[in-house]
Design a protein around this motif. Sequence first.
Motif, PDB file in Angstrom:
ATOM      1  N   GLN A   2       0.820  -1.066   0.157  1.00 28.08           N
ATOM      2  CA  GLN A   2      -0.166  -0.019   0.123  1.00 28.08           C
ATOM      3  C   GLN A   2       0.854   1.503   0.050  1.00 28.08           C
ATOM      4  N   ILE A   3       1.321   1.793  -1.208  1.00 26.30           N
ATOM      5  CA  ILE A   3       2.564   2.683  -1.182  1.00 26.30           C
ATOM      6  C   ILE A   3       1.996   3.941  -0.713  1.00 26.30           C
ATOM      7  N   GLU A   4       0.727   4.520  -1.134  1.00 27.68           N
ATOM      8  CA  GLU A   4       0.058   5.562  -0.951  1.00 27.68           C
ATOM      9  C   GLU A   4      -0.180   5.745   0.617  1.00 27.68           C
ATOM     10  N   GLN A   5      -0.549   4.682   1.364  1.00 29.26           N
ATOM     11  CA  GLN A   5      -0.615   4.808   2.702  1.00 29.26           C
ATOM     12  C   GLN A   5       0.605   4.881   3.327  1.00 29.26           C
ATOM     13  N   ALA A   6       1.776   4.137   2.702  1.00 30.57           N
ATOM     14  CA  ALA A   6       3.046   4.267   3.145  1.00 30.57           C
ATOM     15  C   ALA A   6       3.782   5.591   3.112  1.00 30.57           C
ATOM     16  N   ARG A   7       3.308   5.950   2.067  1.00 31.16           N
ATOM     17  CA  ARG A   7       3.839   7.527   1.733  1.00 31.16           C
ATOM     18  C   ARG A   7       3.086   8.479   2.661  1.00 31.16           C
ATOM     19  N   GLU A   8       1.699   8.553   2.814  1.00 30.04           N
ATOM     20  CA  GLU A   8       1.047   9.533   3.731  1.00 30.04           C
ATOM     21  C   GLU A   8       1.740   9.372   5.295  1.00 30.04           C
ATOM     22  N   PHE A   9       1.997   8.110   5.799  1.00 28.42           N
ATOM     23  CA  PHE A   9       2.341   7.878   6.988  1.00 28.42           C
ATOM     24  C   PHE A   9       3.833   8.618   7.102  1.00 28.42           C
ATOM     25  N   ILE A  10       4.662   8.339   6.293  1.00 31.73           N
ATOM     26  CA  ILE A  10       6.264   8.967   6.607  1.00 31.73           C
ATOM     27  C   ILE A  10       6.175  10.404   6.247  1.00 31.73           C
ATOM     28  N   LEU A  11       5.333  10.920   5.361  1.00 31.45           N
ATOM     29  CA  LEU A  11       5.292  12.386   5.102  1.00 31.45           C
ATOM     30  C   LEU A  11       4.567  12.929   6.183  1.00 31.45           C
ATOM     31  N   GLU A  74      21.185   6.984   7.054  1.00 30.95           N
ATOM     32  CA  GLU A  74      20.559   6.177   6.237  1.00 30.95           C
ATOM     33  C   GLU A  74      20.198   4.669   6.823  1.00 30.95           C
ATOM     34  N   LEU A  75      21.030   4.173   7.891  1.00 29.90           N
ATOM     35  CA  LEU A  75      20.848   3.027   8.579  1.00 29.90           C
ATOM     36  C   LEU A  75      19.560   3.274   9.351  1.00 29.90           C
ATOM     37  N   ARG A  76      19.403   4.498  10.051  1.00 28.70           N
ATOM     38  CA  ARG A  76      18.096   4.761  10.874  1.00 28.70           C
ATOM     39  C   ARG A  76      16.760   4.889   9.939  1.00 28.70           C
ATOM     40  N   SER A  77      17.370   5.219   8.651  1.00 34.02           N
ATOM     41  CA  SER A  77      16.008   5.333   7.821  1.00 34.02           C
ATOM     42  C   SER A  77      15.490   3.817   7.596  1.00 34.02           C
ATOM     43  N   CYS A  78      16.420   2.919   7.355  1.00 37.29           N
ATOM     44  CA  CYS A  78      16.365   1.490   7.166  1.00 37.29           C
ATOM     45  C   CYS A  78      15.407   1.108   8.492  1.00 37.29           C
ATOM     46  N   ILE A  80      13.483   2.633  10.332  1.00 35.44           N
ATOM     47  CA  ILE A  80      12.023   3.262  10.276  1.00 35.44           C
ATOM     48  C   ILE A  80      11.235   2.491   9.346  1.00 35.44           C
ATOM     49  N   ALA A  81      11.909   2.152   8.347  1.00 33.39           N
ATOM     50  CA  ALA A  81      11.562   1.134   7.124  1.00 33.39           C
ATOM     51  C   ALA A  81      11.031  -0.158   7.706  1.00 33.39           C
ATOM     52  N   ARG A  82      12.075  -0.845   8.135  1.00 31.34           N
ATOM     53  CA  ARG A  82      11.627  -2.234   8.612  1.00 31.34           C
ATOM     54  C   ARG A  82      10.620  -2.431   9.723  1.00 31.34           C
ATOM     55  N   LEU A  83      10.560  -1.095  10.639  1.00 35.27           N
ATOM     56  CA  LEU A  83       9.381  -1.049  11.637  1.00 35.27           C
ATOM     57  C   LEU A  83       8.106  -0.871  11.090  1.00 35.27           C
ATOM     58  N   ASN A  84       7.935  -0.075  10.095  1.00 36.28           N
ATOM     59  CA  ASN A  84       6.650   0.600   9.705  1.00 36.28           C
ATOM     60  C   ASN A  84       6.112   0.086   8.397  1.00 36.28           C
ATOM     61  N   LEU A  85       7.002  -0.528   7.377  1.00 34.45           N
ATOM     62  CA  LEU A  85       6.594  -0.895   6.163  1.00 34.45           C
ATOM     63  C   LEU A  85       5.758  -2.204   6.342  1.00 34.45           C
ATOM     64  N   GLU A  93      11.346  -9.335   2.118  1.00 34.19           N
ATOM     65  CA  GLU A  93      12.134  -9.179   0.881  1.00 34.19           C
ATOM     66  C   GLU A  93      11.886  -7.761   0.186  1.00 34.19           C
ATOM     67  N   ASP A  94      10.996  -7.314   0.288  1.00 31.52           N
ATOM     68  CA  ASP A  94      10.944  -6.021  -0.285  1.00 31.52           C
ATOM     69  C   ASP A  94      11.385  -4.966   0.370  1.00 31.52           C
ATOM     70  N   ILE A  95      11.180  -4.951   1.801  1.00 29.25           N
ATOM     71  CA  ILE A  95      11.862  -4.223   2.593  1.00 29.25           C
ATOM     72  C   ILE A  95      13.370  -4.191   2.615  1.00 29.25           C
ATOM     73  N   GLU A  96      13.910  -5.380   2.469  1.00 23.50           N
ATOM     74  CA  GLU A  96      15.411  -5.522   2.252  1.00 23.50           C
ATOM     75  C   GLU A  96      15.904  -4.866   0.983  1.00 23.50           C
ATOM     76  N   GLN A  97      15.069  -4.999  -0.003  1.00 27.16           N
ATOM     77  CA  GLN A  97      15.297  -4.490  -1.210  1.00 27.16           C
ATOM     78  C   GLN A  97      15.377  -2.787  -0.984  1.00 27.16           C
ATOM     79  N   ILE A  98      14.414  -2.404  -0.394  1.00 27.41           N
ATOM     80  CA  ILE A  98      14.025  -1.138  -0.336  1.00 27.41           C
ATOM     81  C   ILE A  98      15.263  -0.563   0.667  1.00 27.41           C
ATOM     82  N   CYS A  99      15.739  -1.149   1.596  1.00 29.96           N
ATOM     83  CA  CYS A  99      17.008  -0.818   2.441  1.00 29.96           C
ATOM     84  C   CYS A  99      18.249  -0.821   1.699  1.00 29.96           C
ATOM     85  N   ASP A 100      18.267  -1.650   0.669  1.00 29.96           N
ATOM     86  CA  ASP A 100      19.417  -1.519  -0.115  1.00 29.96           C
ATOM     87  C   ASP A 100      19.426  -0.450  -1.075  1.00 29.96           C
TER      88      ASP A 100
END
Length: 193
Positions: A2-11, A74-78, A80-85, A93-100
Motif C-alpha cells: 500500500q504505497i499511498e498509505q506508506a507515503r502518507e504515513f512517512i510524510l 541511512e541506517l536509521r532510515s532502514c 524506520i522502514a523495517r519497523l513501519n512498512l 524481501e521487499d523491505i530489504e530491497q528498499i533498504c538496499d
Amino acid sequence: MQIEQAREFILNKLNKELPEHFYYHNGAHAIDVYTASKLIAESEGIGGHEISLLLTAALYHDSGFLLGGQTDHELRSCEIARLNLPRFGYLPEDIEQICDIIMATKMPQSPHNHLGEIICDADLDYLGRNDFFVLSKKLFSELVITNGLKTEQEWNERQVAFLRDHHYFTKTAIALRGPAKQQHLEEIIEKTF
C-alpha cells in the motif's frame, strides 16, 4: 504493498516530527526525490514492482533524521522502514530491497544496481535544476545548525569540491541535469575564487 498509505504515513511523520532546523532534509525533499525517482525510472524503462520499491525508498531515504544526528541516518532510515512498512503490506524481501536502495544514497554514493543509481541521481537531482541556488541556501542554513558550518565562503568551497567530484549515473540524469550542474559549478567558482 500500500504505497499511498506508506507515503502518507512517512510524510506526516516528517512534516510533524522533524525539528524546524531541517530546512532541506524534510518532507518536501522526500517528495522531491520521489518525483525525480519516478521521472528517471520511467525514462530508464523501470516499472511494475521495481518502481514501487524505488519510490518507497525515495520517501523513506532520509527518515532516519527523525531519530537524530547526521551520521548514519541511512541506517536509521532502514530501521524506520523495517519497523513501519510491514503494516502497509510490504514483505520482508521487499523491505530489504528498499533498504538496499536507501543505503546507495550514503555519501559517497555507491549504488550497485540500477535502482540504486536512480535514487542517487534523484537525491541529487537539484544540482542540475533551476532551483539549485534556492535549495542550496536551505541546505547551507541546515548545515550551519547541524554540522557546524560557519561561513558562506566555506559552504561555497565545499560545494565546488562536491560538484567537481559528483557524477550522475543514469543516462537520463546525465542528459537532463549534467549541463546545468556544470553551469552552477562555474557560477560558484566565479563568485568564490
